[in-house]
Design a protein around this motif. Structure first.
Motif, PDB file in Angstrom:
ATOM      1  N   LEU A   1      -9.883  16.238  25.335  1.00 23.40           N
ATOM      2  CA  LEU A   1      -9.890  15.471  24.053  1.00 23.40           C
ATOM      3  C   LEU A   1     -10.342  16.657  23.090  1.00 23.40           C
ATOM      4  O   LEU A   1     -10.042  16.393  22.090  1.00 23.40           O
ATOM      5  N   ALA A   2     -11.541  17.334  23.458  1.00 22.05           N
ATOM      6  CA  ALA A   2     -12.194  18.366  22.622  1.00 22.05           C
ATOM      7  C   ALA A   2     -11.233  19.278  22.093  1.00 22.05           C
ATOM      8  O   ALA A   2     -11.530  19.978  21.188  1.00 22.05           O
ATOM      9  N   ARG A   3     -10.046  19.682  23.010  1.00 21.07           N
ATOM     10  CA  ARG A   3      -9.168  20.568  22.577  1.00 21.07           C
ATOM     11  C   ARG A   3      -7.933  20.259  21.987  1.00 21.07           C
ATOM     12  O   ARG A   3      -6.886  20.951  21.949  1.00 21.07           O
ATOM     13  N   GLY A   4      -7.842  18.925  21.306  1.00 20.99           N
ATOM     14  CA  GLY A   4      -6.892  18.517  20.627  1.00 20.99           C
ATOM     15  C   GLY A   4      -5.834  17.606  21.256  1.00 20.99           C
ATOM     16  O   GLY A   4      -4.787  17.208  20.726  1.00 20.99           O
ATOM     17  N   TYR A   5      -6.020  17.438  22.551  1.00 21.82           N
ATOM     18  CA  TYR A   5      -5.186  16.499  23.333  1.00 21.82           C
ATOM     19  C   TYR A   5      -5.556  14.881  23.172  1.00 21.82           C
ATOM     20  O   TYR A   5      -6.594  14.479  23.357  1.00 21.82           O
ATOM     21  N   ARG A   6      -4.883  14.050  22.778  1.00 20.85           N
ATOM     22  CA  ARG A   6      -5.062  12.883  22.372  1.00 20.85           C
ATOM     23  C   ARG A   6      -5.009  11.848  23.816  1.00 20.85           C
ATOM     24  O   ARG A   6      -3.843  12.068  24.413  1.00 20.85           O
ATOM     25  N   PRO A   7      -5.857  10.905  23.587  1.00 22.12           N
ATOM     26  CA  PRO A   7      -5.358   9.736  24.745  1.00 22.12           C
ATOM     27  C   PRO A   7      -4.305   8.873  24.357  1.00 22.12           C
ATOM     28  O   PRO A   7      -4.100   8.347  23.193  1.00 22.12           O
ATOM     29  N   GLN A   8      -3.440   8.796  25.348  1.00 20.37           N
ATOM     30  CA  GLN A   8      -2.213   7.727  25.244  1.00 20.37           C
ATOM     31  C   GLN A   8      -2.200   7.101  26.591  1.00 20.37           C
ATOM     32  O   GLN A   8      -2.565   7.497  27.648  1.00 20.37           O
ATOM     33  N   ALA A   9      -1.615   5.995  26.376  1.00 16.83           N
ATOM     34  CA  ALA A   9      -1.103   5.034  27.621  1.00 16.83           C
ATOM     35  C   ALA A   9      -0.064   5.659  28.237  1.00 16.83           C
ATOM     36  O   ALA A   9       1.120   5.881  27.756  1.00 16.83           O
ATOM     37  N   VAL A  10      -0.214   5.617  29.707  1.00 14.27           N
ATOM     38  CA  VAL A  10       0.866   5.837  30.405  1.00 14.27           C
ATOM     39  C   VAL A  10       0.841   4.383  31.604  1.00 14.27           C
ATOM     40  O   VAL A  10      -0.073   4.185  31.558  1.00 14.27           O
ATOM     41  N   GLY A  11       1.780   4.636  32.426  1.00 13.51           N
ATOM     42  CA  GLY A  11       1.809   3.337  33.234  1.00 13.51           C
ATOM     43  C   GLY A  11       2.810   3.457  34.476  1.00 13.51           C
ATOM     44  O   GLY A  11       3.215   4.325  34.850  1.00 13.51           O
ATOM     45  N   SER A  12       2.670   2.153  35.052  1.00 14.60           N
ATOM     46  CA  SER A  12       3.466   2.097  36.093  1.00 14.60           C
ATOM     47  C   SER A  12       3.868   0.762  36.429  1.00 14.60           C
ATOM     48  O   SER A  12       3.516  -0.209  35.466  1.00 14.60           O
ATOM     49  N   ALA A  13       4.857   0.272  37.180  1.00 11.42           N
ATOM     50  CA  ALA A  13       5.363  -1.151  37.573  1.00 11.42           C
ATOM     51  C   ALA A  13       5.371  -1.355  38.738  1.00 11.42           C
ATOM     52  O   ALA A  13       5.904  -0.602  39.466  1.00 11.42           O
ATOM     53  N   HIS A  14       5.006  -2.366  39.167  1.00  9.26           N
ATOM     54  CA  HIS A  14       4.887  -2.789  40.595  1.00  9.26           C
ATOM     55  C   HIS A  14       5.477  -4.087  41.202  1.00  9.26           C
ATOM     56  O   HIS A  14       5.170  -5.379  40.491  1.00  9.26           O
ATOM     57  N   PHE A  15       6.285  -4.257  42.023  1.00 10.32           N
ATOM     58  CA  PHE A  15       6.825  -5.416  42.727  1.00 10.32           C
ATOM     59  C   PHE A  15       6.271  -5.500  44.185  1.00 10.32           C
ATOM     60  O   PHE A  15       6.277  -4.425  45.004  1.00 10.32           O
ATOM     61  N   LEU A  16       5.643  -6.669  44.389  1.00 12.03           N
ATOM     62  CA  LEU A  16       4.972  -6.735  45.645  1.00 12.03           C
ATOM     63  C   LEU A  16       5.482  -8.152  46.431  1.00 12.03           C
ATOM     64  O   LEU A  16       5.747  -8.910  45.736  1.00 12.03           O
ATOM     65  N   THR A  17       5.715  -7.842  47.889  1.00 13.31           N
ATOM     66  CA  THR A  17       6.492  -8.750  48.258  1.00 13.31           C
ATOM     67  C   THR A  17       5.594 -10.018  48.886  1.00 13.31           C
ATOM     68  O   THR A  17       6.058 -10.911  49.102  1.00 13.31           O
TER      69      THR A  17
END
Length: 380
Positions: A329-345
Motif C-alpha cells: 500500500l505504501a508503495r502505490g499499490y491500491r487495494p482491490q477486490a478479487v474473488g472466487s465462486a463456490h458450488f458445494l454439493t
C-alpha cells in the motif's frame, strides 16, 4: 450455436497447443500468460501438477456438432487445499466434524497462481453455461464436495454468482498506470512525505548494487539457476517446500522467455537476489522473489519499484504483485477486490457457507474502503 457436447481429458498433452490457445487466448483479446498451453502444460510435464502432488488434471473440452472445440475449462481434482490462495480449511474441518468428506474437490484455477483472469473459457455464453454445468455434474458423479472457481474476473464471478454459486471476496494490492511517462510522474501523484520516503527507499536498496532487468534471449541458464536458488530459499523460509521444481522453470525458459521479466541484483560481480515476473499484454505479474544474502529494502526494489518502472516504460496498464502484503500500500499499490465462486454439493454446508460469505463480503469491502484512506496518494 449447434448442440454442445463436453468431454474430459486427463492432461493438456491430449490437446494441440494451438487448439487450446485459440480458446484460452484468442486473437483480439488481452494475452494472459497463465492461461496459455505452454504455462499450464509445463506444470503437468514437470510433475508439479500431478496425482502425486494432489492436483489431478481433468480438463473439460466443449465441442460443437462438427467436433470443433468451442470452449475449454481448466479443471483439477484436489485432495488438499494447498497452492490455491483461497483458504477453505475451516470448511473442510466443518464438514469432517459433521461426518462428511471434503476431499476430493474440483478446482478451476491456475495452480499456485493467485492472479485474476478468465476461467470458463469460451466466447459464447451458452458454451460457458454448458461447461459450468458439466463441472457441477462431475462433482456430483464423483462424490466431490464441490467445484471451486478461483480468481475469475469480475464479470465471470458475477455470472457464476447469478447462476447460484457462492461468491467470495478477498483483497489484493494492484498498481494502476494512470498514463505515467516516468516513475517521477507516478511519484508526483503521491503526498510529499510519501514521495520522499520512496525515493530514499530506492536509494538505500540500490546502494552498492547493480540492478539488472532481463527478458527473452537475455536470460541464460545461469540466471535461472540463481533464481531457482533464491526461490527455494524463500519457499523454505515461508512454508517448507516450494511448489515448483527446476524442470518447470526450464520449460518456461524454453517456451515463454519472451513473456518473462527477471529482475536481478548483483554485488561485486555476484548475483545475490532475483524476482520473477510474467508479462501479459496489459499487465505485469509479479510472482516469485528470493535472495542469497540480506540487503535492506531490496525486496521492495526488485518486486515493486522495478515492476512499476517496467510497466511505465512498456505501456502496461497495471502491475499485479500477488496475494497479501499490506506493505504494498505504501508503495502505490491500491487495494482491490478479487474473488472466487463456490458450488458445494452438501446442502447444509452450502447454506452455512453462503451466510458466512455474505457477511465476509461486506467486511472485505469495508476494509478496502478504509485502506484507500491510508494510501500514499495526494488527497483529491
Amino acid at each position: 450455436m449447434s448442440e454442445i457436447s463436453v468431454r474430459m481429458i486427463e492432461g493438456l498433452a491430449e490437446i494441440a497447443p494451438q487448439a487450446w490457445d485459440a480458446i484460452a487466448n484468442p486473437d483480439g483479446q488481452a494475452f494472459d500468460p497463465f492461461l496459455s498451453w505452454d504455462f499450464l502444460e509445463a506444470l503437468e510435464a514437470s510433475g508439479c501438477v500431478s496425482e502425486e502432488t494432489g492436483w489431478i488434471p481433468r480438463h473439460l473440452i466443449a465441442e460443437d456438432g462438427a467436433g470443433g472445440i468451442v470452449g475449454v475449462l481448466p479443471l483439477y481434482v484436489k485432495t488438499h487445499s494447498y497452492g490455491e490462495y483461497v483458504f477453505d480449511h475451516a470448511w473442510a474441518d466443518a464438514l469432517h466434524r459433521a461426518g462428511g468428506e471434503y476431499y476430493p474437490k474440483l478446482v478451476t484455477a491456475v495452480p499456485f497462481t493467485p492472479v485474476t483472469g478468465r476461467r470458463v473459457l469460451a466466447a459464447d455464453e451458452g458454451v460457458r453455461r454448458a461447461l459450468a454445468a458439466a463441472a457441477q455434474s462431475v462433482a456430483g458423479q464423483w462424490n466431490a464436495s464441490g467445484w471451486h472457481v478461483l480468481f475469475p474476473d469480475v464479470s465471470e464471478r458475477e455470472a457464476l454468482a447469478a447462476s447460484g454459486l457462492s461468491e467470495r471476496l478477498d483483497i489484493q494490492f494492484i498498481w494502476d498506470n494512470r498514463g505515467y511517462g516516468s516513475y517521477d510522474d507516478f511519484l508526483g501523484d503521491l503526498a510529499s512525505r510519501k514521495r520522499k520516503a520512496l525515493r530514499k527507499e530506492r536509494e538505500a536498496a540500490q546502494a552498492g548494487l547493480e540492478i539488472v532487468p532481463l527478458t527473452g534471449a537475455e536470460l541464460t541458464q545461469e540466471h535461472w539457476d540463481v533464481f531457482f536458488a533464491c526461490y527455494q530459499d524463500t519457499g523454505a523460509r515461508k512454508w517448507g517446500t516450494p511448489y515448483l521444481n527446476r524442470e518447470f522453470f526450464q520449460l518456461i525458459h524454453e517456451r515463454m522467455a519472451q513473456h518473462v521479466l527477471m529482475v536481478m541484483a548483483c554485488r561485486d560481480g555476484q548475483w545475490i537476489a532475483s524476482a520473477l515476473n510474467f508479462i501479459g499484454s496489459q499487465a505485469l505479474y509479479g510472482r516469485y522473489w528470493g535472495c542469497l544474502e540480506g540487503h535492506d529494502r531490496l525486496h521492495f526494489e526488485l518486486c515493486y519499484h522495478q515492476a512499476i518502472d517496467y510497466a511505465i516504460a512498456h505501456g502496461l496498464k497495471r502491475v499485479e504483485a500477488g496475494a497479501q502484503g499490506h506493505h504494498k500500500l505504501a508503495r502505490g499499490y491500491r487495494p482491490q477486490a478479487v474473488g472466487s465462486a463456490h458450488f458445494l454439493t452438501h446442502q447444509g454446508l452450502a447454506t452455512a457457507i453462503g451466510r458466512y460469505l455474505s457477511r465476509e463480503r461486506q467486511a472485505v469491502l469495508a476494509e478496502i474502503s478504509a485502506l484507500h484512506g491510508e494510501g500514499p496518494y495526494r488527497k483529491g
